[in-house]
Design an enzyme around this catalytic site. Structure first.
Site, PDB file in Angstrom:
ATOM      1  CG  HIS A  56      -9.529  -6.137   1.309  1.00  0.00           C
ATOM      2  ND1 HIS A  56      -9.778  -7.230   2.103  1.00  0.00           N
ATOM      3  CD2 HIS A  56      -8.212  -5.876   1.439  1.00  0.00           C
ATOM      4  CE1 HIS A  56      -8.658  -7.619   2.691  1.00  0.00           C
ATOM      5  NE2 HIS A  56      -7.695  -6.821   2.302  1.00  0.00           N
ATOM      6  CD  GLU A  99      -4.287  -8.111   2.081  1.00  0.00           C
ATOM      7  OE1 GLU A  99      -5.156  -7.382   2.599  1.00  0.00           O
ATOM      8  OE2 GLU A  99      -3.073  -7.839   2.128  1.00  0.00           O
ATOM      9  CG  ASP A 148     -12.382  -9.480   2.495  1.00  0.00           C
ATOM     10  OD1 ASP A 148     -12.361  -8.490   1.734  1.00  0.00           O
ATOM     11  OD2 ASP A 148     -11.887  -9.460   3.641  1.00  0.00           O
ATOM     12  CD  GLU A 163      -2.635  -1.434   2.524  1.00  0.00           C
ATOM     13  OE1 GLU A 163      -2.583  -0.554   3.390  1.00  0.00           O
ATOM     14  OE2 GLU A 163      -3.298  -2.477   2.656  1.00  0.00           O
ATOM     15  CG  ASN A 191      -0.308  -7.045  -1.257  1.00  0.00           C
ATOM     16  OD1 ASN A 191      -1.015  -7.648  -2.068  1.00  0.00           O
ATOM     17  ND2 ASN A 191      -0.605  -6.973   0.037  1.00  0.00           N
TER      18      ASN A 191
END
Ligand code: G3I
Length: 375
Positions: free
Chosen positions: A259, A288, A290, A181, A223
């Protein structure tokens, strides 16, 4: 893109378009396992269904938001959780246990216990590990975030941390999220990142060089979230990746955290985004995933919501399957019981592929079917 993969991906896409429309039980989430196509009845888990060149992973719950919940450390204490973790996945990402504030809580003290336990568990169960993370603006210990250092000291602190942590797990980590990030939504370097702010963006290249020296076999990744659609952030990562490669910096991959929220559409351009980095010669990964939703009163998702969620999961998996060197697909936890989502987004939840009691939702079955078809 591999020809065989393209063919199966296209077939899978066309044969599974109806999955989202299939009737599912709303309360609780669907528990009946549809047969996984192409493999007969022996394909019962995600890792069994996955193509051989694709690792299927999960975050390993612990630390972070769990510390404030009314349950003990999930990875250490929840036996049914550990069983599902071992059974379903062949890749494991420490959710918090390798972050600075956990693994390096004091300037001259490391705390390797929780991360060691995950690496050991992974080895025992034939899983690879994704290391997370080395250069990030968040979850840094107070001694670092609030400390006063000269530039030389700060640089040496980062270098020693990377050599110590990456070195400890040398040869045991499949992929490291080296830089996490580092850009904001406008594609500018985040000034909240103490290393970037104090030392300048050149520190990113150094972090990759040090990580590579410490473990030459680990694949080293950029990432981030918010890179599932084209835009300023993706452009910034593409420009950075090109520059790093031109400078012969050992960067090996670009990852989309993914996400997602059902308030926004499914990421139908993710494949194109990943392909841009594949074209540069990089690996790509989903790290990651979801998919959160607004929960109705009572907190139980409707059948329609679960079907839509399954389609989001499938969109992301299809994107990865369609890109040649997308070799790692990780979901950020597999049970709603331990998800970070309701803690951060109070009205939203049910973001993972299993409910609180490990009952599999339509998203689980859609993932497994899509993997089996691709294999
Ligand atoms: O450290 C503070 C503490 O000082 C304070 O008293 C306390 C009060 O709420 O909060 C503590 O912070 C917690 C933090 O973990 C530190 O461990 C947060 O509440 C807690 O919500 C946080 O959760 C983790 C989060 O990263 C932090 O950003 C989650 O468990 C973890 O799942 C999540 O994972 C991140 C990935 O690493 C990177 N990508 C995004 C993803 C989701 O946020």
């Amino acid at each position: 893109m591999k020809a065989t993969r393209v063919a199966v991906a296209v077939l899978a896409a066309s044969s599974l378009l109806t999955v989202g429309a299939q009737p599912v039980r709303a309360v609780p989430a669907a528990t009946t396992a549809p047969a996984a196509a192409g493999h007969g009845s022996h394909v019962k888990t995600l890792r069994q269904a996955a193509p051989r060149d694709l690792k299927i992973g999960t975050a390993v719950a612990g630390g972070g938001h769990h510390l404030e919940q009314a349950y003990p450390d999930p990875f250490t204490y929840d036996r049914p959780y550990r069983k599902v973790l071992a059974r379903e996945f062949n890749s494991a990402s420490p959710e918090n246990q390798m972050k600075w504030e956990f693994i390096h809580p004091e300037r001259h003290r490391y705390n390797f216990g929780p991360a060691d336990a995950i690496v050991r568990f992974a080895r025992q169960h034939g899983q690879v590990v994704r290391g997370h993370t080395l250069l990030w603006h968040s979850q840094n210990p107070e001694w670092l975030a609030e400390g006063t250092f000269t530039k030389a000291e700060l640089r040496s602190i980062l270098k020693q941390h990377i050599f110590t942590v990456v070195g400890r797990y040398r040869g045991q980590i499949h992929q490291w999220d080296v830089a996490n990030e580092i850009f904001n939504e406008n594609g500018e370097y985040r000034q909240e990142n103490i290393f970037i702010r104090e030392l300048g963006p050149g520190i990113v290249a150094d972090a990759f060089r040090w990580a590579h020296q410490a473990d030459p076999r680990a694949q080293l990744f950029l990432n981030d979230y918010g890179v599932e659609w084209p835009g300023a952030k993706v452009d910034a990562y593409e420009a950075l990746a090109e520059q790093l490669l031109a400078d012969r910096v050992p960067v090996h991959g670009f990852a989309s955290q993914a996400h997602l929220s059902m308030r926004y559409g499914a990421p139908d351009q993710l494949r194109e985004v990943l392909q841009r980095f594949d074209d540069l010669g990089l690996h790509t990964a989903i790290t990651e995933l979801d998919v959160r939703m607004d929960l109705p009163a009572g907190g139980v998702p409707t059948a329609e919501q679960l079907a839509t969620q399954a389609q989001y999961y499938k969109t992301v998996l299809d994107a990865c399957l369609a890109v040649d060197d997308c070799n790692s697909f990780t979901i950020w936890g597999f049970t709603d019981k331990y998800s970070w989502v309701p803690v951060f987004f109070p009205a939203e939840g049910a973001a993972t592929v299993m409910d609180d009691d490990f009952r599999r939702k339509p998203a689980y079955f859609t993932l497994r079917q899509t993997l089996a078809d691709a294999r």
